[in-house]
Write an enzyme that holds these catalytic residues in place. Sequence first.
Site, PDB file in Angstrom:
ATOM      1  N   HIS A 175      44.059  34.762 -27.367  1.00 52.15           N
ATOM      2  CA  HIS A 175      43.679  33.765 -26.360  1.00 52.15           C
ATOM      3  C   HIS A 175      44.748  33.626 -25.278  1.00 52.15           C
ATOM      4  O   HIS A 175      44.459  33.171 -24.166  1.00 52.15           O
ATOM      5  CB  HIS A 175      43.456  32.419 -27.055  1.00 52.15           C
ATOM      6  CG  HIS A 175      42.545  31.486 -26.338  1.00 52.15           C
ATOM      7  ND1 HIS A 175      42.473  31.413 -24.958  1.00 52.15           N
ATOM      8  CD2 HIS A 175      41.654  30.570 -26.796  1.00 52.15           C
ATOM      9  CE1 HIS A 175      41.586  30.493 -24.610  1.00 52.15           C
ATOM     10  NE2 HIS A 175      41.072  29.969 -25.704  1.00 52.15           N
ATOM     11  N   ASP A 398      26.390  45.294 -23.877  1.00 50.74           N
ATOM     12  CA  ASP A 398      25.561  46.486 -24.073  1.00 50.74           C
ATOM     13  C   ASP A 398      26.423  47.722 -23.841  1.00 50.74           C
ATOM     14  O   ASP A 398      26.723  48.089 -22.716  1.00 50.74           O
ATOM     15  CB  ASP A 398      24.359  46.465 -23.121  1.00 50.74           C
ATOM     16  CG  ASP A 398      23.431  47.659 -23.311  1.00 50.74           C
ATOM     17  OD1 ASP A 398      23.767  48.575 -24.091  1.00 50.74           O
ATOM     18  OD2 ASP A 398      22.374  47.684 -22.661  1.00 50.74           O
TER      19      ASP A 398
END
Length: 464
Positions: A175, A398
């Site tokens: 993070h 994707d």
Amino acid sequence: MCIQELHFSHLHVPVTINQKFLVHPSSPTPANQSPHHSLYLSNLDDIIGARVFTPSVYFYRSTNTRESLVLKRLRDALAEVLVPYYPLSGRLREVENGKLEVFFGEDQGALMVSANSSMALADLGDLTVPNPAWLPLIFRNPEEEAYKILEMPLLIAQVTFFTCGGFSLGIRLCHCICDGFGAMQFLGSWAATAKIGKLITDPEPVWDRETFKPRNPPMVKYPHYEYLPIEERSNLTNSLWDMEPLQKCYRLSKQFQCRVKSTAQAQDSSLVCTTFDAMAAHIWRSWVRALDVEPLDYNLRLTFSVNVRTRLKDLNLRKGFYGNVVCLACAMSSVDSLINDSLAKTTRLVQEARLRVSEDYLRSMVDYVEVNRPKRLEFGGKLTITQWTRFEMYETADFGWGKPVYAGPIDLRPTPQVCVLLPQGGVESANDEQSMVVCLCLPPSAVHNFTRILSLNDCTQISQ
């Protein structure tokens, strides 16, 4: 069906690790130009709450592609993307006053892991509900300390192949390097590069962490209750940490979300709020009521991240910046008020906390960290709501084999005072495209009450 309790399978997922290897940038980067190259991290990047790895998993159906070719496509694309995103190939270290920076060395890079499971995707149960049983799909060193980030790979990706031909991509991303929006930008570039077969960066990644350097001298203009330690004199934290909590998930239709918002606004004709304001207030109140928190005069906090990118006026932030540009908003209320006041009043508290976060507030927070540099996470009387609904997790992931069946977190139990709001995802129905899934942790004794209170006691279908 306005609200539905979701259930996941309690199972064991056998995983065999086949190989681990480092992935380096495919061509030279600025890190190769100097043996002592390092990168500055802003106080937004190395605040104590950002010193974690964010785990997530992505499931893909049968690809009709050999495992070795799937792995090669992912590895080659990552090597290409690590050129413009070369900071993800470095490591973190502490410098003066405990501040973090990124440094580079020969044996660094992102870590990729190849694994197999003797199960098929169909054996994993409902793939729309985050399941703690999926933890073996995300790589973690057996002796790794909790919250360890120093000298760790900043990106760890495990590819697990199932007997049906499908696979999962389990990711741990530090993070400190990027917030959720930055992570989606990086992931989208990796996926597009894998799908098309050449480097795709749209937008071009921008580091520019110096944009958020503290002022000299620092000017802390707000109290920043979100980081102040609060005496733990309620039963809230103990009720969640003393016994292993249950991870519970609920699917909330758009109709139900609108009902909650309408209920709040009907109670106060002057209240003009967002759906998030009302839903966050409703979840907070339901959680506190179900936990039967005492004493009634104890002050509780609700914190949630606010993306400040669109609120910057004086600070010039270039498109493509993928670092942390979020501030914690903090609403406060006594237990008694949360239980007995109207939903409208709590909603207004959430709204005021959200609107309080401005560019000036962010700069004050940067200076607050510079002066105080908090060393530990504060859990006293706090619920933190994290909105994954804002991220295009399915659209960006994707890699050439279609959108994932599921994209999101796995296990909330290590941080049981966190509630995650997830998009409905890959199984959307045509007439309910804005459902969301609420995931949080509850002690077993509070589950029934929370479900009843959250449902507003009508317009409800709770699956048993």
